[in-house]
Write a protein that holds these residues in place. Structure first.
Motif: not given
Length: 201
Positions: A32-34, A38-44
């Protein structure tokens, strides 16, 4: 020929399967992109996003009547300006307070308020007392009894009562609890003696 290889390693057949020999799915799976929301990386960590609103709808043509209405010069932003004018009307009706004149006062009645005078007694009717406190008379109280077994605050004397005669300990008492001679039925003589002749018609 031997100079083409460096070291003691030489190409040979591997002992078991090597993962490099098998084909993979390739760049099919993506992380997933940062950027964006929309569809953001949950770890960032996601930065604040700002949105742009679309353009407003166009204003319809001819929404005002135009200069077809004439505004008078006396009309201002606070209302219509009118010069002060006088109005002709009748006299207003008012209430007049009627005050007593000098002859309406009686100075004779004011002596008892100014000078000392002897007490005067007047005759009047009896006052209406109304319903006073109605207390009970001596006959309304009930004095507790002092005679008999049931007394309230005194010691009761011994009382004797009369009862019927008991059959315990008398000659009429049946101590054996056995039936008497009249309690047995009478046995016919035909049972244990020769039967006598009977005649019928």
């Amino acid at each position: 020929m031997y100079r083409a290889w460096v070291g003691t390693w030489r190409p040979h057949r591997p002992r078991g399967p090597v993962m490099a020999q098998f084909t993979g799915p390739g760049p099919k799976y993506s992380i997933p992109g940062t950027t964006g929301y929309l569809n953001h990386n949950p770890t960032k960590r996601q930065a604040p996003a700002y949105s742009f609103s679309g353009a407003r709808a166009p204003v319809p043509v001819g929404c005002s009547p135009g200069p077809c209405y004439y505004v008078q010069p006396s009309v201002t932003k606070t209302g219509k300006y009118v010069a002060p004018g006088c109005v002709m009307s009748g006299r207003p009706t008012g209430t007049v307070e009627v005050t007593p004149g000098p002859g309406d006062y009686f100075l004779e009645k004011s002596k008892k308020h100014i000078y000392r005078c002897a007490p005067a007694h007047s005759m009047a009717f009896r006052h209406d007392i109304g319903c006073g406190d109605v207390t009970p008379g001596p006959g309304d109280y009930t004095i507790p009894r002092v005679l008999g077994p049931n007394t309230t605050y005194t010691t009761a004397s011994p009382c004797y009562s009369m009862r019927w005669r008991t059959k315990f300990g008398l000659f009429e008492e049946d101590l054996c609890k056995t039936p008497g001679p009249a309690a047995y039925p009478k046995t016919e003589l035909d049972v244990y003696k020769p039967r006598a002749p009977k005649y019928t018609m």
